[in-house]
Scaffold this active site. Structure first.
Site, PDB file in Angstrom:
ATOM      1  N   GLU A 154       0.864  -1.175   0.000  1.00  0.00           N
ATOM      2  CA  GLU A 154       0.000   0.000   0.000  1.00  0.00           C
ATOM      3  C   GLU A 154       0.906   1.233   0.000  1.00  0.00           C
ATOM      4  O   GLU A 154       1.960   1.234   0.624  1.00  0.00           O
ATOM      5  CB  GLU A 154      -0.904   0.005   1.237  1.00  0.00           C
ATOM      6  CG  GLU A 154      -1.920  -1.097   1.168  1.00  0.00           C
ATOM      7  CD  GLU A 154      -2.970  -1.007   2.266  1.00  0.00           C
ATOM      8  OE1 GLU A 154      -3.146   0.064   2.867  1.00  0.00           O
ATOM      9  OE2 GLU A 154      -3.612  -2.038   2.510  1.00  0.00           O
ATOM     10  N   CYS A 259      -2.111  -6.996   6.114  1.00  0.00           N
ATOM     11  CA  CYS A 259      -1.424  -8.191   5.593  1.00  0.00           C
ATOM     12  C   CYS A 259      -0.528  -8.896   6.608  1.00  0.00           C
ATOM     13  O   CYS A 259      -0.773 -10.052   6.944  1.00  0.00           O
ATOM     14  CB  CYS A 259      -0.608  -7.806   4.368  1.00  0.00           C
ATOM     15  SG  CYS A 259      -1.610  -7.017   3.115  1.00  0.00           S
TER      16      CYS A 259
HETATM   17  C1  UGA Z   1       3.024  -5.915   2.746  1.00  0.00           C
HETATM   18  C2  UGA Z   1       4.186  -6.439   1.898  1.00  0.00           C
HETATM   19  O1  UGA Z   1       5.307  -5.569   2.018  1.00  0.00           O
HETATM   20  C3  UGA Z   1       3.777  -6.552   0.426  1.00  0.00           C
HETATM   21  O2  UGA Z   1       4.853  -7.121  -0.335  1.00  0.00           O
HETATM   22  C4  UGA Z   1       2.552  -7.456   0.314  1.00  0.00           C
HETATM   23  O3  UGA Z   1       2.069  -7.545  -1.010  1.00  0.00           O
HETATM   24  C5  UGA Z   1       1.430  -6.896   1.191  1.00  0.00           C
HETATM   25  O4  UGA Z   1       1.897  -6.789   2.558  1.00  0.00           O
HETATM   26  C6  UGA Z   1       0.269  -7.847   1.091  1.00  0.00           C
HETATM   27  O5  UGA Z   1       0.411  -9.001   1.529  1.00  0.00           O
HETATM   28  O6  UGA Z   1      -0.741  -7.509   0.483  1.00  0.00           O
HETATM   29  P1  UGA Z   1       1.965  -3.495   3.225  1.00  0.00           P
HETATM   30  O7  UGA Z   1       1.175  -4.180   4.288  1.00  0.00           O
HETATM   31  O8  UGA Z   1       1.268  -2.584   2.278  1.00  0.00           O
HETATM   32  O9  UGA Z   1       2.721  -4.599   2.310  1.00  0.00           O
HETATM   33  O10 UGA Z   1       3.065  -2.612   3.939  1.00  0.00           O
HETATM   34  P2  UGA Z   1       4.625  -2.688   4.299  1.00  0.00           P
HETATM   35  O11 UGA Z   1       5.315  -1.568   3.645  1.00  0.00           O
HETATM   36  O12 UGA Z   1       5.176  -4.024   4.081  1.00  0.00           O
HETATM   37  O13 UGA Z   1       4.568  -2.386   5.876  1.00  0.00           O
HETATM   38  C7  UGA Z   1       3.930  -3.260   6.791  1.00  0.00           C
HETATM   39  C8  UGA Z   1       4.152  -2.791   8.210  1.00  0.00           C
HETATM   40  O14 UGA Z   1       5.515  -2.934   8.606  1.00  0.00           O
HETATM   41  C9  UGA Z   1       3.815  -1.313   8.452  1.00  0.00           C
HETATM   42  O15 UGA Z   1       3.136  -1.202   9.684  1.00  0.00           O
HETATM   43  C10 UGA Z   1       5.172  -0.626   8.509  1.00  0.00           C
HETATM   44  O16 UGA Z   1       5.188   0.559   9.274  1.00  0.00           O
HETATM   45  C11 UGA Z   1       6.006  -1.706   9.169  1.00  0.00           C
HETATM   46  N1  UGA Z   1       7.451  -1.581   8.864  1.00  0.00           N
HETATM   47  C12 UGA Z   1       7.915  -1.776   7.610  1.00  0.00           C
HETATM   48  C13 UGA Z   1       8.343  -1.303   9.903  1.00  0.00           C
HETATM   49  O17 UGA Z   1       7.935  -1.119  11.081  1.00  0.00           O
HETATM   50  N2  UGA Z   1       9.682  -1.244   9.620  1.00  0.00           N
HETATM   51  C14 UGA Z   1      10.172  -1.452   8.380  1.00  0.00           C
HETATM   52  O18 UGA Z   1      11.403  -1.396   8.194  1.00  0.00           O
HETATM   53  C15 UGA Z   1       9.265  -1.706   7.340  1.00  0.00           C
END
Ligand code: UGA
Length: 430
Positions: A154, A259
């Site tokens: 997202e 997710c």
């Molecule tokens: C995630 C995956 O990254 C996608 O590849 C996948 O397609 C998607 O789920 C799905 O299954 O549909 P998304 O949930 O949009 O994507 O967001 P992310 O950018 O992955 O972040 C997820 C969570 O992890 C957020 O709360 C973010 O703040 C946290 N995060 C991410 C951290 O706390 N630290 C990081 O270094 C990265």
């Protein structure tokens, strides 16, 4: 090639718009009348940078259509993408009711050779389940079922669609594989071709590994706070090791969204069901859930457990920037805990306020902008790393606050701001 996409949620809509933009004729079937009406009017039901413009462009070109009619589309489709929701049950299991319903609709109507692609995140065995449903009405096998999980994030979905790291094709048919490769040809990206079950588990392994990486750095951050070390430097250093890599090592309030929390729980459920004790993943799930409590304790320590007559300002409520999604957002969870204290809570988020209002108690005040939140606050908590929170006029912030104390849960700022007179707390630095 005629493509039908079932379900105009996040995955389905991005897929539909981007494939129409590649020049395919795409029909999207959406059963929710309200959503369908909005889509036909040229409005998308969520915020995703760049998507609405591309959607309108393709709607005008007539390559992209929306309907609720299976009968008019399924018989004439070459490829059907199933993109319906698979919401979690309380025990972590995915609810496959929508997948089943849609498969039944397809089974009654396909004519000629059709490739049915499962794009939703579905537990291992779902391709077989779809096949079993199709077989009941189609004794002659005129279809193939493919598992083609998506990896869009997202907030950067268009970019991710156009330049995916990999394209997973899980099937047992060369004909179906060729069809999928034709669709994704413009992307020119590497393929992993495998069987359906492997493709299905890849998605869960991928998301759960990333969730593990985040949880790992969050734990190291907790340790850093107790030993006078700096987590950002640790993350940078270990990220420079090619075997680890720098991405998904940003410490924060824990992972959220629709997710990671759901997929981690589903993987645990699938492990249990298949007599495999996934110890690491279980620990990740638990550690991430406990994180909100430990952040709340941190706030209690900062306020010396005094909440009467103070105002706490929260910047950000979505689970990450560039989205209006607040599902499983750590910010929402923390705001809920804080709303149970006597403190006055104020919130601002550039896109997530409407969704957050449905989740949060009425006692919380939703503000028009950052300054309204900051004014008279005795503690300012940064919860989501929106760009507009990265360059606050700190002198003005200090002037507006009752006490200049900042808890930066995304490590946007640094100890440098103590020079301006702030008390500054972050994640993994002391
Ligand atoms: C995630 C995956 O990254 C996608 O590849 C996948 O397609 C998607 O789920 C799905 O299954 O549909 P998304 O949930 O949009 O994507 O967001 P992310 O950018 O992955 O972040 C997820 C969570 O992890 C957020 O709360 C973010 O703040 C946290 N995060 C991410 C951290 O706390 N630290 C990081 O270094 C990265």
């Amino acid at each position: 090639m005629k493509i039908t996409i079932i379900g105009a949620g996040y995955v389905g809509l991005v897929q539909a718009v981007c494939l129409a933009d590649f020049g395919f004729n795409v029909t999207c079937i959406e059963k929710d009348p309200e959503k369908l009406r909005e889509l036909k009017f040229g409005r998308i039901p969520f915020y995703e940078p760049g998507l609405e413009d591309l959607f309108r462009k393709n709607l005008k070109s007539d390559r992209l259509k929306f309907t609720d009619n299976y009968l008019e589309n399924i018989p004439y489709s070459d490829v059907i993408f199933i993109c319906v929701g698979t919401p979690p049950k309380k025990n972590g299991e995915s609810n496959l009711n929508f997948v089943d319903q849609v498969s039944k609709e397809i089974s009654k109507r396909i004519k000629g050779y059709t490739v049915i692609v499962s794009k939703s995140t579905v537990p291992v065995g779902t391709s077989k389940r779809i096949e079993n449903i199709l077989r009941k009405k189609n004794s002659q096998k005129t279809y193939d079922v493919v598992s083609n999980p998506e990896f869009l994030r997202e907030g950067s979905a268009l970019e991710d669609f156009r330049r995916p790291d990999k394209i997973i094709i899980g099937c047992r048919s060369e004909k179906a594989e060729k069809m999928l490769k034709r669709i994704y040809k413009p992307l020119n990206r590497p393929y992993v071709v495998t069987n359906n079950e492997t493709a299905e588990i890849i998605k869960y392994a991928n998301n759960s590994f990333l969730a593990t990486k985040i949880t790992f750095i969050n734990e190291i951050a907790d340790l850093c706070e107790n030993i006078d070390a700096e987590v950002e430097t640790v993350a940078k250093a270990i990220g420079l090791d090619g075997r680890i890599g720098p991405k998904f090592l940003h410490p924060g309030p824990g992972y959220g969204g629709s997710c990671f929390p759901k997929d981690v729980k589903s993987l645990i459920y699938q492990g249990n069901k298949n007599l495999t004790d996934l110890k690491i993943i279980k620990a990740v799930d638990k550690a991430n859930e406990l994180r909100i409590q430990s952040l709340f304790k941190k706030i209690k320590k900062i306020t010396k457990n005094k909440f009467s007559n103070i105002q706490i300002g929260l910047l950000g409520i979505t689970f990450k920037p560039n989205t209006d999604d607040v599902r499983e957002s750590p910010a929402v969870k923390l705001a809920k805990s804080l709303s149970k204290t006597k403190a006055k809570i104020k919130i601002f988020d550039p896109k997530g306020m409407e969704n957050a209002k449905k989740e949060l108690p009425k006692s919380i005040k939703f503000c028009e902008n950052e300054n309204e939140v900051i004014k008279n606050s005795s503690l300012l908590v940064i919860l989501t790393e929106w760009n507009q929170f990265k360059n606050l006029d700190l002198l003005n912030v200090k002037k507006l606050m009752k006490k200049p104390i900042m808890l930066d849960l995304r490590n946007i700022y640094s100890k440098e701001i103590t020079k301006l007179g702030f008390k500054y707390y972050s994640i993994g630095n002391n």
